[in-house]
Design an enzyme around this catalytic site. Structure first.
Site, mmCIF file in Angstrom:
data_model
loop_
_atom_site.group_PDB
_atom_site.id
_atom_site.type_symbol
_atom_site.label_atom_id
_atom_site.label_comp_id
_atom_site.label_asym_id
_atom_site.label_seq_id
_atom_site.Cartn_x
_atom_site.Cartn_y
_atom_site.Cartn_z
ATOM 1 N N GLU A 78 0.806 -1.236 0.000
ATOM 2 C CA GLU A 78 0.000 0.000 0.000
ATOM 3 C C GLU A 78 0.830 1.273 0.000
ATOM 4 O O GLU A 78 0.332 2.337 -0.392
ATOM 5 C CB GLU A 78 -0.975 0.010 1.193
ATOM 6 C CG GLU A 78 -0.313 0.165 2.544
ATOM 7 C CD GLU A 78 -1.336 0.199 3.681
ATOM 8 O OE1 GLU A 78 -2.228 -0.661 3.726
ATOM 9 O OE2 GLU A 78 -1.235 1.099 4.534
ATOM 10 N N HIS A 106 -6.926 2.275 3.687
ATOM 11 C CA HIS A 106 -6.471 2.467 5.067
ATOM 12 C C HIS A 106 -7.225 3.614 5.748
ATOM 13 O O HIS A 106 -6.622 4.545 6.285
ATOM 14 C CB HIS A 106 -4.947 2.722 5.103
ATOM 15 C CG HIS A 106 -4.308 2.237 6.371
ATOM 16 N ND1 HIS A 106 -3.156 1.500 6.398
ATOM 17 C CD2 HIS A 106 -4.679 2.373 7.671
ATOM 18 C CE1 HIS A 106 -2.822 1.219 7.644
ATOM 19 N NE2 HIS A 106 -3.745 1.746 8.441
ATOM 20 N N ALA A 119 -9.828 2.916 8.012
ATOM 21 C CA ALA A 119 -10.592 2.413 9.166
ATOM 22 C C ALA A 119 -10.445 3.330 10.379
ATOM 23 O O ALA A 119 -11.372 3.506 11.159
ATOM 24 C CB ALA A 119 -10.156 0.991 9.509
ATOM 25 N N PHE A 120 -9.281 3.926 10.531
ATOM 26 C CA PHE A 120 -9.027 4.780 11.713
ATOM 27 C C PHE A 120 -9.663 6.153 11.572
ATOM 28 O O PHE A 120 -9.667 6.918 12.543
ATOM 29 C CB PHE A 120 -7.503 4.975 11.887
ATOM 30 C CG PHE A 120 -6.915 5.948 10.886
ATOM 31 C CD1 PHE A 120 -6.683 5.573 9.588
ATOM 32 C CD2 PHE A 120 -6.648 7.258 11.255
ATOM 33 C CE1 PHE A 120 -6.177 6.479 8.645
ATOM 34 C CE2 PHE A 120 -6.131 8.179 10.332
ATOM 35 C CZ PHE A 120 -5.900 7.776 9.022
HETATM 36 P P1 NAI Z 1 -3.803 -4.787 20.521
HETATM 37 O O1 NAI Z 1 -2.348 -4.836 20.828
HETATM 38 O O2 NAI Z 1 -4.756 -4.259 21.547
HETATM 39 O O3 NAI Z 1 -4.308 -6.250 20.120
HETATM 40 C C1 NAI Z 1 -3.580 -7.143 19.326
HETATM 41 C C2 NAI Z 1 -3.966 -8.556 19.745
HETATM 42 O O4 NAI Z 1 -3.303 -9.465 18.856
HETATM 43 C C3 NAI Z 1 -3.520 -8.897 21.176
HETATM 44 O O5 NAI Z 1 -4.585 -9.472 21.898
HETATM 45 C C4 NAI Z 1 -2.369 -9.879 20.963
HETATM 46 O O6 NAI Z 1 -2.260 -10.829 22.012
HETATM 47 C C5 NAI Z 1 -2.783 -10.522 19.651
HETATM 48 N N1 NAI Z 1 -1.662 -11.186 18.979
HETATM 49 C C6 NAI Z 1 -0.350 -10.811 18.983
HETATM 50 N N2 NAI Z 1 0.375 -11.704 18.284
HETATM 51 C C7 NAI Z 1 -0.497 -12.643 17.830
HETATM 52 C C8 NAI Z 1 -0.348 -13.829 17.077
HETATM 53 N N3 NAI Z 1 0.854 -14.238 16.641
HETATM 54 N N4 NAI Z 1 -1.447 -14.543 16.789
HETATM 55 C C9 NAI Z 1 -2.672 -14.150 17.258
HETATM 56 N N5 NAI Z 1 -2.871 -13.050 17.993
HETATM 57 C C10 NAI Z 1 -1.793 -12.302 18.281
HETATM 58 O O7 NAI Z 1 -3.914 -3.975 19.159
HETATM 59 P P2 NAI Z 1 -5.209 -3.255 18.550
HETATM 60 O O8 NAI Z 1 -5.247 -1.842 19.027
HETATM 61 O O9 NAI Z 1 -6.403 -4.113 18.726
HETATM 62 O O10 NAI Z 1 -4.798 -3.201 16.990
HETATM 63 C C11 NAI Z 1 -4.603 -4.375 16.243
HETATM 64 C C12 NAI Z 1 -3.940 -4.046 14.916
HETATM 65 O O11 NAI Z 1 -4.837 -3.281 14.116
HETATM 66 C C13 NAI Z 1 -2.692 -3.123 15.034
HETATM 67 O O12 NAI Z 1 -1.518 -3.878 15.311
HETATM 68 C C14 NAI Z 1 -2.639 -2.471 13.690
HETATM 69 O O13 NAI Z 1 -1.799 -3.225 12.849
HETATM 70 C C15 NAI Z 1 -4.084 -2.532 13.178
HETATM 71 N N6 NAI Z 1 -4.693 -1.196 13.055
HETATM 72 C C16 NAI Z 1 -5.242 -0.835 11.850
HETATM 73 C C17 NAI Z 1 -5.811 0.418 11.688
HETATM 74 C C18 NAI Z 1 -6.467 0.846 10.405
HETATM 75 O O14 NAI Z 1 -6.759 2.036 10.222
HETATM 76 N N7 NAI Z 1 -6.728 -0.053 9.472
HETATM 77 C C19 NAI Z 1 -5.799 1.388 12.772
HETATM 78 C C20 NAI Z 1 -5.265 0.892 14.030
HETATM 79 C C21 NAI Z 1 -4.702 -0.358 14.136
#
Ligand code: NAI
Length: 327
Positions: free
Chosen positions: A261, A293, A295-296
């Site tokens: 992207e 991108h 979603a935020f």
């Molecule tokens: P978070 O850190 O609260 O949750 C991530 C979860 O994934 C945790 O529960 C963690 O234990 C789990 N995890 C970590 N490694 C893993 C694995 N190998 N297998 C399965 N689960 C695993 O993060 P949050 O705030 O929920 O965000 C998640 C992701 O969303 C971010 O890392 C980011 O990449 C993406 N994101 C996308 C946005 C967008 O605009 N499209 C905006 C904000 C975040």
């Protein structure tokens, strides 16, 4: 603090200027890469977004210019070489949670649009076509939602989908008893892939999760599955997904993120020839919905991103520890 912003968009300038109380903010449209590091000349910190490349070479050049901190105005930090930053004594701060609601709600928007085809209905009706042919959807009630990564966003998404009457299966490296109490069942990835009607990715991108959706894991999915990725592009092997769309294994695909992207998203390329054949192939399927991108992208999230980032910069300027420190 004098701060060079990279990949600045009009909304970054608007929201950061609205909440800034004393930092000197220099907004640059260019993304951060080795050829643009010079824009940080004379600055103590830089502020970057999801597609800026903060690799070892960039960090070395930043250090030579006297830059002491990298402020990410996003949650994910997969684009930063943390080891190189640590070795250079560079502080890295982020905005860990600006609005899990924004991302979870956009995920639901993708699901509802793909399922009920409101984007097609909107165009049809405006052209005087009131036929319902090929607009048939399915009830979400009682469908199985497989959530990979049950963190802040996954939790909000799960709660919304419980409201639709869905059954929630989650795969995460940690389980959360609170989510189990409200009906979420934690399972292994293989089980989730085999049982889910809709699979949604909410884990971070790291060495364990890169291409977690690949040919082998797609083969484990139900035929006719809906796949949604609002996490990070490289969670999905795009070419494997193209094959699965062609075979009908994946019947609906919603993407807010895409592996390549950084050469496409956040800019108007409507008059350009797009060289990326994979995204063009993906967008040619009638059952694929791509958003760039976004979603935020809510007022609440932009306000939080600006206020938390500015506070992170103030903490660094005052030599205070920040709760939002990555390293
Ligand atoms: P978070 O850190 O609260 O949750 C991530 C979860 O994934 C945790 O529960 C963690 O234990 C789990 N995890 C970590 N490694 C893993 C694995 N190998 N297998 C399965 N689960 C695993 O993060 P949050 O705030 O929920 O965000 C998640 C992701 O969303 C971010 O890392 C980011 O990449 C993406 N994101 C996308 C946005 C967008 O605009 N499209 C905006 C904000 C975040």
């Amino acid at each position: 603090m004098k701060v060079a912003f990279f990949s600045s968009q009009s909304y970054d300038i608007e929201y950061f200027n609205r909440y800034n109380k004393g930092h000197e903010l220099l907004f640059h449209e260019a993304s951060l890469q080795e050829s643009t590091v010079n824009l940080a000349e004379g600055c103590e910190a830089i502020c970057v977004f999801v597609n800026d490349k903060v690799n070892a070479a960039v960090i070395g050049q930043l250090k030579a210019k006297g830059v002491k901190a990298v402020a990410l105005r996003c949650a994910g930090y997969n684009n930063v070489d943390l080891e190189a930053a640590k070795a250079s004594g560079m502080r890295v701060v982020r905005v860990p949670a600006y609005s899990p609601y924004a991302v979870a709600e956009h995920t639901v928007a993708l699901i509802l649009t793909l399922n009920r085809k409101t984007h097609k209905a909107y165009n049809r009706v405006r052209e005087g076509n009131f036929s319902l042919d090929r607009l048939i959807g399915f009830d979400l009630n009682e469908k199985v939602i497989g959530i990979i990564g049950m963190g802040k966003i996954g939790e909000v998404f799960a709660k919304i989908m419980i409201g639709f009457g869905c059954r929630i299966m989650a795969f995460d490296i940690n389980s959360n008893a609170e989510m189990e109490k409200i009906g979420v069942t934690y399972v292994q990835l293989e089980e989730l892939l085999g049982i889910a009607d809709i699979i949604s990715l909410h884990c971070p991108l790291n060495d364990q999760t890169r291409h977690i959706i690949n040919t082998a894991n797609i083969a484990r999915m139900k035929t006719g599955v809906m796949l949604i990725n609002t996490g990070r592009g490289a969670l999905v092997d795009s070419l494997a997904v193209v094959d699965a769309l062609k075979s009908g294994k994946i019947a609906y695909l919603g993407l807010d993120v895409y592996e390549q992207e950084e050469t496409l998203f956040f800019r108007d390329l409507s008059e350009n020839i797009i060289a990326d054949d994979t995204i063009m192939r993906l967008m040619s399927f009638p059952n694929v919905l791509v958003t760039a991108h976004q979603a935020f992208f809510t007022d609440e999230a932009l306000s939080k991103i600006a206020t938390v980032t500015l506070q992170n910069l103030s903490d660094i300027a005052e030599g205070k520890p920040s709760p939002n420190t990555v390293i």
